[in-house]
Scaffold this motif. Structure first.
Motif, PDB file in Angstrom:
ATOM      1  N   LEU A 156       0.828  -1.211   0.000  1.00  0.00           N
ATOM      2  CA  LEU A 156       0.000   0.000   0.000  1.00  0.00           C
ATOM      3  C   LEU A 156       0.858   1.256   0.000  1.00  0.00           C
ATOM      4  CD1 LEU A 156      -2.799  -1.049   2.531  1.00  0.00           C
ATOM      5  CD2 LEU A 156      -2.965  -0.914   0.038  1.00  0.00           C
ATOM      6  N   LEU A 157       1.972   1.195   0.697  1.00  0.00           N
ATOM      7  CA  LEU A 157       2.879   2.339   0.720  1.00  0.00           C
ATOM      8  C   LEU A 157       3.488   2.587  -0.648  1.00  0.00           C
ATOM      9  CD1 LEU A 157       4.085   4.444   2.627  1.00  0.00           C
ATOM     10  CD2 LEU A 157       5.977   2.848   3.061  1.00  0.00           C
ATOM     11  N   LEU A 158       3.816   1.506  -1.364  1.00  0.00           N
ATOM     12  CA  LEU A 158       4.354   1.647  -2.713  1.00  0.00           C
ATOM     13  C   LEU A 158       3.305   2.222  -3.676  1.00  0.00           C
ATOM     14  CD1 LEU A 158       6.358  -1.683  -3.027  1.00  0.00           C
ATOM     15  CD2 LEU A 158       7.322   0.618  -3.049  1.00  0.00           C
ATOM     16  N   LEU A 159       2.066   1.855  -3.468  1.00  0.00           N
ATOM     17  CA  LEU A 159       0.998   2.341  -4.332  1.00  0.00           C
ATOM     18  C   LEU A 159       0.542   3.749  -3.982  1.00  0.00           C
ATOM     19  CD1 LEU A 159      -1.249  -0.849  -4.599  1.00  0.00           C
ATOM     20  CD2 LEU A 159       0.165   0.146  -6.405  1.00  0.00           C
ATOM     21  N   ALA A 160       0.851   4.192  -2.771  1.00  0.00           N
ATOM     22  CA  ALA A 160       0.341   5.487  -2.307  1.00  0.00           C
ATOM     23  C   ALA A 160       0.702   6.652  -3.223  1.00  0.00           C
ATOM     24  CB  ALA A 160       0.824   5.752  -0.882  1.00  0.00           C
ATOM     25  N   PRO A 161       1.972   6.780  -3.710  1.00  0.00           N
ATOM     26  CA  PRO A 161       2.264   7.909  -4.610  1.00  0.00           C
ATOM     27  C   PRO A 161       1.435   7.880  -5.892  1.00  0.00           C
ATOM     28  CG  PRO A 161       4.282   6.961  -3.747  1.00  0.00           C
ATOM     29  CD  PRO A 161       3.181   6.030  -3.360  1.00  0.00           C
ATOM     30  N   ALA A 162       1.288   6.686  -6.477  1.00  0.00           N
ATOM     31  CA  ALA A 162       0.499   6.589  -7.706  1.00  0.00           C
ATOM     32  C   ALA A 162      -0.972   6.912  -7.440  1.00  0.00           C
ATOM     33  CB  ALA A 162       0.628   5.189  -8.294  1.00  0.00           C
ATOM     34  N   LEU A 163      -1.506   6.408  -6.327  1.00  0.00           N
ATOM     35  CA  LEU A 163      -2.896   6.709  -5.991  1.00  0.00           C
ATOM     36  C   LEU A 163      -3.098   8.197  -5.730  1.00  0.00           C
ATOM     37  CD1 LEU A 163      -3.697   3.704  -3.608  1.00  0.00           C
ATOM     38  CD2 LEU A 163      -4.427   4.009  -5.983  1.00  0.00           C
ATOM     39  N   LEU A 164      -2.107   8.820  -5.102  1.00  0.00           N
ATOM     40  CA  LEU A 164      -2.199  10.255  -4.851  1.00  0.00           C
ATOM     41  C   LEU A 164      -2.208  11.041  -6.158  1.00  0.00           C
ATOM     42  CD1 LEU A 164      -2.213  12.641  -2.882  1.00  0.00           C
ATOM     43  CD2 LEU A 164       0.298  12.535  -2.871  1.00  0.00           C
ATOM     44  N   LEU A 165      -1.317  10.660  -7.073  1.00  0.00           N
ATOM     45  CA  LEU A 165      -1.262  11.348  -8.365  1.00  0.00           C
ATOM     46  C   LEU A 165      -2.542  11.137  -9.169  1.00  0.00           C
ATOM     47  CD1 LEU A 165       2.443  10.655  -9.426  1.00  0.00           C
ATOM     48  CD2 LEU A 165       1.452  12.806  -8.639  1.00  0.00           C
ATOM     49  N   LEU A 166      -3.089   9.913  -9.127  1.00  0.00           N
ATOM     50  CA  LEU A 166      -4.351   9.648  -9.832  1.00  0.00           C
ATOM     51  C   LEU A 166      -5.488  10.475  -9.239  1.00  0.00           C
ATOM     52  CD1 LEU A 166      -4.234   5.776 -10.380  1.00  0.00           C
ATOM     53  CD2 LEU A 166      -4.142   7.547 -12.129  1.00  0.00           C
ATOM     54  N   THR A 167      -5.484  10.596  -7.923  1.00  0.00           N
ATOM     55  CA  THR A 167      -6.538  11.386  -7.278  1.00  0.00           C
ATOM     56  C   THR A 167      -6.437  12.856  -7.644  1.00  0.00           C
ATOM     57  OG1 THR A 167      -6.594   9.826  -5.424  1.00  0.00           O
ATOM     58  CG2 THR A 167      -7.569  12.001  -5.073  1.00  0.00           C
TER      59      THR A 167
END
Length: 321
Positions: free
Chosen positions: A45-56
């Motif tokens: 989840l931590l690895l995905l957090a930057p991508a999820l933040l950018l998508l949001t």
């Protein structure tokens, strides 16, 4: 101009702070990855957090903002209800864009896939197939703007007494005809723009379909030939059903790309002479005429129209894989 180190010092500090923060985040992620299995999910989840933040920030929030703007007036402030959507289905200019978009979505995938399929079937077993496919792939190396410029020169018009610079009019004059303003006369100008789009997309279809045709077992086609089937019958009854999943993927991919058609229309006609499509009309309304609400409504409609095609494309890719 001299380099002012004092003036640049705050920027350098921000740069150093950003690098240090990035390094700290990477160190924390690596540390979490080396922990036990119970913490691996948290690391993922931590690895995905930057991508999820950018998508949001870059996708979800702008989409919600566009949806809200579609219910406002031209300034994007006062509430307008469904007025923009009513305008979209009643205004003659907007209806022309809807009609043209429908024509593009129907004709471009069909024509590009048909050309690509015919070409792939002709060269897939040839010794020079790599060179032959590369010829059809060359237009894909040209941007959509470049393709629009190329085909604008092809359709270029000059008065009859002047030397023709456009290839099409030069051929017409060579055979005794009169030069025509091809990009002015509707609805033929829409079809001519579609030709430019097909020129850029046929190579993509040919490449995927050539791979699918080569994957068809040779034993099956040879057995059909031994039974007396003609090449046409082999292709229609054996090859075509075998590559149907790939064919569907190509058609849907072409359709999704066609909804976003903007560059060719902008470059060749600027949306004039009844050639506008939804993407171009959305741009004009929002940025040229200052009608933010109408532009947002067109964007929402475009999203709604594209969504089913994207869903079908994902399902078709899963089946083809």
């Amino acid at each position: 101009m001299s380099f002012d180190l004092v003036a640049q010092q705050p920027k350098l500090q921000y740069l150093v702070q950003g690098v240090v923060a990035f390094g700290a985040v990477v160190a924390l992620i690596l540390l979490a990855l080396h922990r036990g299995p119970a913490r691996r999910r948290a690391a993922a989840l931590l690895l995905l957090a930057p991508a999820l933040l950018l998508l949001t920030v870059g996708l979800l929030l702008p989409a919600l903002r566009t949806l809200v703007l579609s219910f406002t007036d031209s300034g994007g402030e006062a509430w307008a209800g469904l007025d923009n959507y009513v305008w979209m289905f009643t205004d003659p200019r907007a209806l022309v864009a809807l009609r043209n978009t429908l024509a593009w979505v129907v004709l471009v995938p069909a024509l590009a896939t048909a050309v690509g399929l015919r070409y792939a079937a002709a060269v897939v077993r040839a010794r020079c197939r790599t060179f032959a496919l590369s010829l059809l792939l060359l237009p894909m190396a040209v941007s959509s703007v470049g393709a629009g410029v190329v085909w604008k020169f092809v359709y270029a018009y000059r008065p009859a007494e002047a030397a023709q610079t456009g290839l099409l009019n030069r051929l017409v004059v060579a055979f005794g005809g009169e030069p025509e303003q091809w990009l002015v006369e509707s609805p033929w100008n829409v079809l001519l723009l579609i030709v430019a789009m097909v020129w850029t997309q046929a190579g993509f279809a040919a490449l995927l379909l050539a791979g699918a045709i080569r994957a068809v077992p040779v034993e099956t086609t040879e057995a059909a030939r031994l039974d007396g089937a003609s090449p046409r019958q082999v292709f229609l009854r054996i090859t075509l059903p075998a590559i149907r999943p790939t064919l569907l993927v190509v058609l849907l991919a072409q359709a999704v790309g066609t909804f976003k058609a903007f560059d060719i229309v902008r470059t060749m006609t600027g949306g004039q002479f009844d050639t506008a499509v939804l993407a171009h009309e959305m741009y004009d309304q929002a940025f040229r005429y200052g009608e933010t609400g109408r532009g947002a409504a067109l964007a929402v409609l475009l999203f709604v129209l594209v969504t089913p095609f994207v869903a079908l494309q994902v399902r078709a890719r899963r089946r083809a894989g």
